[in-house]
Design an enzyme around this catalytic site. Sequence first.
Site, PDB file in Angstrom:
ATOM      1  N   LYS A 235       0.859  -1.194   0.000  1.00 14.29           N
ATOM      2  CA  LYS A 235       0.000   0.000   0.000  1.00 14.29           C
ATOM      3  C   LYS A 235       0.896   1.246   0.000  1.00 14.29           C
ATOM      4  O   LYS A 235       1.757   1.415   0.880  1.00 14.29           O
ATOM      5  CB  LYS A 235      -0.876  -0.035   1.249  1.00 14.29           C
TER       6      LYS A 235
HETATM    7  O1  G3P Z   1      -9.371   1.831   3.852  1.00 15.76           O
HETATM    8  C1  G3P Z   1      -9.317   3.159   4.255  1.00 15.76           C
HETATM    9  C2  G3P Z   1      -9.842   3.304   5.599  1.00 15.76           C
HETATM   10  O2  G3P Z   1      -9.060   2.614   6.530  1.00 15.76           O
HETATM   11  C3  G3P Z   1     -10.201   4.643   6.039  1.00 15.76           C
HETATM   12  O3  G3P Z   1     -11.404   4.496   6.657  1.00 15.76           O
HETATM   13  O4  G3P Z   1     -13.205   5.046   8.196  1.00 15.76           O
HETATM   14  O5  G3P Z   1     -10.828   5.760   8.688  1.00 15.76           O
HETATM   15  O6  G3P Z   1     -12.135   6.849   6.885  1.00 15.76           O
HETATM   16  P1  G3P Z   1     -11.923   5.611   7.657  1.00 15.76           P
END
Ligand code: G3P
Length: 218
Positions: free
Chosen positions: A87
Amino acid sequence: MKFFIDTANLDQIREAQALGVLDGVTTNPSLMAKEGITGEKNIIQHYIDICNIVDGDVSAEVIAVDFEGMVKEGEALAALHPQIVVKIPMIEEGVKALKYFSDHGIRTNCTLVFSAGQALLAAKAGATYVSPFLGRLDDVSTDGLALIEEIRLIYDNYAYETEILAASIRHTMHVVNCAKIGADVMTGPLSSIKGLLNHPLTDIGLAKFLEDYSKGNQ
Ligand code: G3P
């Protein structure tokens, strides 16, 4: 559409895997920290543990932000297990690293994508996956799903093979709408996957079937 779970929690990964619909896992440094996984050695072991639970791709994020550092870290991560996808953040050095890994047969997931232009660049650089963060766009009054639509259009125009991995999914309607748009993959919390099960008419209908069955067998 492939279903990835966005967590470093092994119990939740096992639960999603047991459901039989899991295609992979995404993690990031914040999700690792949330599970109390710190230090390079522990983080590496955790990636291996995750790979041993699931059959599909497991995204492992580099910490370096310079090209040489990303290449070194990414090559080490990719060597851990064949399921690892490296990543890489959408920054200038990251684009160079995406191209390097693409040229060297190492699969990548370009993360922190918030615009169609960034997604175009990631595809040009040969990213395996591109991760637009739709929930975080919604958080700032910007239509995250509209971005997924734009990227789908652009990738289809040129038959880019980069897969759209809709990330920062927060709930079931994000999942359903991503499927309608044609995202290749969605990654979200366990609740966004298991929530798809729920409908009160299913519960009412099943209760009635069981009740009628037991009446007939009295
Ligand atoms: O895959 C991306 C993710 O981890 C971000 O999610 O909910 O932290 O915006 P969030």
